[in-house]
Design an enzyme around this catalytic site. Structure first.
Site, mmCIF file in Angstrom:
data_model
loop_
_atom_site.group_PDB
_atom_site.id
_atom_site.type_symbol
_atom_site.label_atom_id
_atom_site.label_comp_id
_atom_site.label_asym_id
_atom_site.label_seq_id
_atom_site.Cartn_x
_atom_site.Cartn_y
_atom_site.Cartn_z
ATOM 1 N N GLY A 1 0.696 -7.751 -0.178
ATOM 2 C CA GLY A 1 1.506 -6.685 -0.759
ATOM 3 C C GLY A 1 2.849 -7.169 -1.252
ATOM 4 O O GLY A 1 3.820 -6.406 -1.289
ATOM 5 N N ASN B 1 3.832 -7.759 -4.167
ATOM 6 C CA ASN B 1 4.163 -7.362 -5.534
ATOM 7 C C ASN B 1 5.207 -6.253 -5.600
ATOM 8 O O ASN B 1 5.756 -5.982 -6.675
ATOM 9 C CB ASN B 1 2.897 -6.915 -6.283
ATOM 10 C CG ASN B 1 2.192 -5.770 -5.571
ATOM 11 O OD1 ASN B 1 1.837 -5.891 -4.406
ATOM 12 N ND2 ASN B 1 1.977 -4.669 -6.271
ATOM 13 N N SER B 2 5.491 -5.600 -4.477
ATOM 14 C CA SER B 2 6.489 -4.520 -4.494
ATOM 15 C C SER B 2 7.092 -4.344 -3.110
ATOM 16 O O SER B 2 6.603 -4.900 -2.118
ATOM 17 C CB SER B 2 5.857 -3.196 -4.954
ATOM 18 O OG SER B 2 4.887 -2.762 -4.018
ATOM 19 N N GLY B 3 8.165 -3.568 -3.053
ATOM 20 C CA GLY B 3 8.759 -3.167 -1.777
ATOM 21 C C GLY B 3 9.212 -4.312 -0.895
ATOM 22 O O GLY B 3 9.767 -5.317 -1.359
ATOM 23 N N GLY C 1 7.525 -6.535 0.770
ATOM 24 C CA GLY C 1 6.865 -7.803 0.510
ATOM 25 C C GLY C 1 7.474 -8.541 -0.661
ATOM 26 O O GLY C 1 7.617 -9.768 -0.631
ATOM 27 N N TYR D 1 -2.744 7.328 10.460
ATOM 28 C CA TYR D 1 -1.724 6.289 10.296
ATOM 29 C C TYR D 1 -1.277 5.747 11.655
ATOM 30 O O TYR D 1 -1.175 4.529 11.848
ATOM 31 C CB TYR D 1 -0.524 6.859 9.542
ATOM 32 C CG TYR D 1 0.605 5.877 9.330
ATOM 33 C CD1 TYR D 1 0.457 4.817 8.437
ATOM 34 C CD2 TYR D 1 1.804 6.017 10.016
ATOM 35 C CE1 TYR D 1 1.497 3.912 8.239
ATOM 36 C CE2 TYR D 1 2.844 5.123 9.817
ATOM 37 C CZ TYR D 1 2.686 4.071 8.931
ATOM 38 O OH TYR D 1 3.715 3.180 8.740
#
Length: 334
Positions: free
Chosen positions: A57, A59-61, A63, A210
């Site tokens: 992950g 690619n964003s946020g 990460g 979750y």
């Protein structure tokens, strides 16, 4: 001769002069509160030349912030993400804006086939792995299933992380001192592992699903730390806190345009930026202070205590055995 008396101050002028003080104090309190909400920062100077890093992950946020930090310090960073095109966009942006280059490889944690293909491709390219950051995840998603028909949050947040980590253990061990960072959340304290109905088909709740997935991450991390105690591989858990990232895309304040605009000032003030959320992850991945420390849980760059079900070793063992069956792994002594 008596000294001249000073004129009595004009009350209106005194009141008027208070406003700069009031404004200054208000701004100071606002700034201090915002800094506190950002959480602790990882400030240790580190060099990562020659290190090979996988960030799911990335690619964003969070990460993406971690990938940029490590690339800037010389690491060979591999972003493992579901959408290879979006991952490449993020990598190109890092290269253009920050002069950093990372590699993108497809890895869909909702597909065991994709995970196995990623591991096979990675091992053909690299002979070692120094840091594995299991960052990718989904939160509060509607009732959907992975490719293997597991509830999406349990399948991506836990089972995908489990399978990827297990398949990379051999190269992690062969790399000498290596690290695994798993991502959990405070919701894990509310979780239950429903072995009889792991997909919660009878009574699905996004929140409970979750919580179950994050409890599973805790249980697995502690179990794995014990299994690896005689190796140079350490595994720890990060709780990044409440971060304003794409992970909240299923929540109303993200997917409803009116609420997104209305709540944007509150969201900005209360929630961490992805860079702030990455700080504990970076501590566990890079800090020399973590050398030899394994099976621990950190929040805001500080060691925290896990409680309740996460510490149940019988539950940890049961989850591990079931996970081996669910993912199709042959059980072996690690």
């Amino acid at each position: 001769m008596s000294s001249p008396q000073l004129p009595f101050p004009d009350p209106e002028k005194i009141f008027t002069s208070w406003w700069p003080i009031i404004i200054g104090v208000t701004v100071g309190i606002f700034y201090a509160a915002r800094q506190w909400l950002r959480g602790a920062q990882f400030v240790e100077e580190v060099k990562l030349e020659g290190k090979v890093v996988i960030i799911t992950g990335g690619n964003s946020g969070i990460g993406n912030a971690a990938a940029l930090y490590m690339a800037r310090r010389g690491a060979k960073v591999i972003i493992a993400c579901r959408d290879e095109a979006r991952g490449q966009e993020a990598a190109n942006e890092m290269k253009t804006l920050h002069k950093q280059e990372v590699t993108v490889m497809k890895c869909d944690l909702g597909s065991f086939k994709s995970i196995r293909e990623f591991v096979e491709a990675f091992k053909k390219k690299e002979k070692k792995l120094d840091i594995l950051i299991n960052n990718a995840g989904v939160m509060m998603s509607p009732q959907t299933l992975t490719e293997e028909k597991f509830e999406m949050q349990f399948g991506v947040n836990y089972l995908g992380t489990f399978l990827l980590t297990e398949l990379l253990l051999d190269v992690l061990k062969a790399s000498g001192s290596s690290r695994i960072v798993n991502t959990s959340a405070a919701a894990s304290n509310l979780g239950e592992i429903n072995f009889d109905d792991i997909n919660m088909t009878e009574d699905y709740s996004p929140g409970q699903a979750y919580a179950q997935s994050k409890l599973a991450v805790n249980l697995y991390s502690l179990h794995l730390a014990r299994r690896l105690k005689d190796t140079k591989v350490i595994v720890n858990v990060t709780n990044p806190g409440i971060v304003n990232s794409n992970g909240h895309r299923h929540l109303p304040f993200k997917n409803n345009s009116f609420l997104r605009v209305s709540f944007s000032p509150i969201v900005w003030f209360v929630m961490k930026t992805p860079a702030d959320g990455a700080q504990t992850t970076l501590l566990l991945a890079c800090s020399k202070s973590i050398d030899g420390v394994s099976g621990k849980y950190y929040k805001d760059c500080t060691l925290s205590e896990l409680t309740g079900k996460s510490l149940d070793e019988e539950l940890q063992e049961k989850l591990y055995k079931e996970s081996v069956k669910w993912t199709g792994l042959q059980k072996k002594t690690q």
